[in-house]
Motif scaffolding. Structure first.
Motif, PDB file in Angstrom:
ATOM      1  N   MET A 102       0.850  -1.194   0.000  1.00 55.06           N
ATOM      2  CA  MET A 102       0.000   0.000   0.000  1.00 55.06           C
ATOM      3  C   MET A 102       0.889   1.248   0.000  1.00 55.06           C
ATOM      4  N   GLU A 103       0.632   2.146  -0.936  1.00 56.70           N
ATOM      5  CA  GLU A 103       1.420   3.365  -1.042  1.00 56.70           C
ATOM      6  C   GLU A 103       1.009   4.384   0.007  1.00 56.70           C
ATOM      7  N   LYS A 104       2.032   5.067   0.541  1.00 54.81           N
ATOM      8  CA  LYS A 104       1.766   6.125   1.517  1.00 54.81           C
ATOM      9  C   LYS A 104       1.310   7.370   0.759  1.00 54.81           C
ATOM     10  N   LYS A 105       0.214   7.960   1.203  1.00 51.81           N
ATOM     11  CA  LYS A 105      -0.292   9.165   0.560  1.00 51.81           C
ATOM     12  C   LYS A 105       0.614  10.344   0.884  1.00 51.81           C
ATOM     13  N   THR A 106       0.795  11.183  -0.102  1.00 55.81           N
ATOM     14  CA  THR A 106       1.518  12.433   0.120  1.00 55.81           C
ATOM     15  C   THR A 106       0.561  13.578  -0.186  1.00 55.81           C
ATOM     16  N   TYR A 107       0.680  14.621   0.576  1.00 57.95           N
ATOM     17  CA  TYR A 107      -0.213  15.769   0.435  1.00 57.95           C
ATOM     18  C   TYR A 107       0.615  17.020   0.176  1.00 57.95           C
ATOM     19  N   THR A 108       0.103  17.885  -0.675  1.00 58.54           N
ATOM     20  CA  THR A 108       0.795  19.137  -0.950  1.00 58.54           C
ATOM     21  C   THR A 108       0.644  20.078   0.234  1.00 58.54           C
ATOM     22  N   ALA A 109       1.546  21.030   0.300  1.00 57.80           N
ATOM     23  CA  ALA A 109       1.462  22.037   1.362  1.00 57.80           C
ATOM     24  C   ALA A 109       0.142  22.796   1.262  1.00 57.80           C
ATOM     25  N   ASP A 110      -0.294  23.105   0.050  1.00 58.32           N
ATOM     26  CA  ASP A 110      -1.545  23.828  -0.157  1.00 58.32           C
ATOM     27  C   ASP A 110      -2.735  23.035   0.393  1.00 58.32           C
ATOM     28  N   PHE A 111      -2.754  21.735   0.136  1.00 62.35           N
ATOM     29  CA  PHE A 111      -3.816  20.868   0.641  1.00 62.35           C
ATOM     30  C   PHE A 111      -3.840  20.895   2.171  1.00 62.35           C
TER      31      PHE A 111
END
Length: 101
Positions: A1-10
């Motif tokens: 399962m891939e770890k989610k990455t989130y943008t700074a803006d999000f």
């Protein structure tokens, strides 16, 4: 399962919404699809970093801190220290017998 990455803006959008009076943490988590613990970590990081968001960037020390440098470690401060040491070194070289040379 891939770890989610989130943008700074999000992250900023989620955190800012979580601070609104007319919403709950649970509603914000559901809307953005993140866990409560994740949102709380982002909120904590935001709280820790907010004092540096609006520093006076005309002040060289404040500018360096806003760029992530620790006090005394910015390139400008290090250049100043090198310059001062160079001058002191030249003075010491010119005083006969001071260095035992």
């Amino acid at each position: 399962m891939e770890k989610k990455t989130y943008t700074a803006d999000f992250k900023v959008k989620a955190v800012m919404e979580s601070f609104q009076r007319d919403t709950t943490l649970e509603a914000t988590c559901q809307k953005f699809g993140v866990s409560r613990s994740q949102l709380m970590r982002w909120r904590q990081e935001f709280q820790e970093k907010k004092p540096n968001l609006f520093v006076d960037k005309r002040d060289p020390k404040q500018k360096a801190i806003s760029q992530g440098y620790k006090p005394g470690e910015s390139p400008d401060e290090l250049k100043k220290i090198i310059g001062e040491l160079t001058v002191q070194n030249e003075i010491l070289k010119k005083v006969p017998g001071l260095l035992g040379i």
